[in-house]
Motif scaffolding. Structure first.
Motif: not given
Length: 285
Positions: A91, A126, A130, A147
């Motif tokens: 991420c 991100i 989420d 996100t």
């Protein structure tokens, strides 16, 4: 690929590697917006007991390493990485203090022989909290302050066109400094059973879940702030939750769930990171 099957392999980071010692906790907890000062020794004991519950279903825990650049937020390993059928997606953290975590996770995963598909880069952001996989071809993703649209676009490219990505824009709630993920308001319990907090759930997303045949267990208002909705499935209808949410526990049991309750006064309550946040499931049965 889902969030409710029996856990086979997952990643965690112990307080010894995230918090390291009480002095580090004392230096960081206010700047990281924790509600109270965690007790390091208690955190270590609570985390060990939580790990024993997870191991009871036969899961292997991959413990992530320490690093000088990490804050104690790195205890909450869910957010730095996501998974998809092709491998791990690193991420790009929406919280600036956590930006270094994904790269450290990637190195650890590669060392453990866990395939890394790619990562979210540039302006895209991100966080793993989420993302919720309902099955191998269906993933829900929250559009939140952590996100953004570019992160979602990159994620779609990585998982491929054959995966349906259901985007749900979440409300402002407490604002940009708060931790408010999609998994703050939904935790999968089984293939057709979801624990939800409907008052903060976008109507189109809730209707989408119902149209897919999902049964919803509702978290009462009085137990949302105490992480009643932050529940980790370790096997279908076998879950772990934080102590202090008796009505939610009762409702899950009425839906056929076996519920493990953990003490989490140091590992969860101060930083609002419950059982889902403390784990990065990698392989489920």
């Amino acid at each position: 690929m889902n969030e409710f099957g029996r856990l086979k392999r997952l990643a965690m980071r112990r307080p010894q590697e995230a918090m390291r010692n009480q002095a580090k906790v004392d230096a960081e907890w206010r700047d990281l917006n924790y509600h109270t000062r965690p007790d390091f020794d208690l955190a270590a004991r609570e985390h060990d007991r939580f790990a024993e519950v997870i191991k009871s279903v036969g899961a292997e825990i991959v413990y992530l390493p320490e690093h000088d650049s990490l804050t104690m937020d790195s205890l909450y390993v869910r957010d730095a990485a996501a998974v998809c059928p092709k491998g791990v997606i690193l991420c790009n953290m929406g919280k600036p203090a956590r930006r270094g975590e994904p790269a450290i996770h990637g190195q650890a995963f590669e060392k453990a022989g866990i395939p890394v598909l790619g990562g979210i880069t540039g302006e895209g952001s991100i966080e793993g909290g989420d993302l919720i996989w309902l099955d191998e071809k269906t993933v829900a993703i929250g559009r939140t302050y952590r996100t953004n649209d570019e992160g979602i676009r990159q994620f779609k490219n990585l998982v491929g066109a054959d995966v349906h990505v259901e985007v749900s824009a979440l409300p402002h709630y407490k604002g940009q400094s708060d931790v408010f993920h999609l998994m703050s308001i939904i935790s999968p319990l089984d293939k057709d059973l979801q624990l939800v907090y409907s008052p903060l759930m976008p109507i189109p997303f809730r209707e989408w879940l119902l149209a897919k045949g999902m049964n919803l267990v509702e978290v009462p208002d009085s137990e949302f702030a105490s992480m009643g909705c932050n529940v980790l499935a370790i096997a279908p209808r076998e879950v772990v939750m934080v102590k202090g949410n008796p009505e939610t526990k009762k409702r899950m049991e009425a839906a056929g769930c076996k519920v493990h309750v953990i003490e989490a006064d140091a590992i969860s309550v101060p930083g609002e990171g419950g059982p889902t946040c403390l784990t990065r499931p990698l392989i489920r049965g």
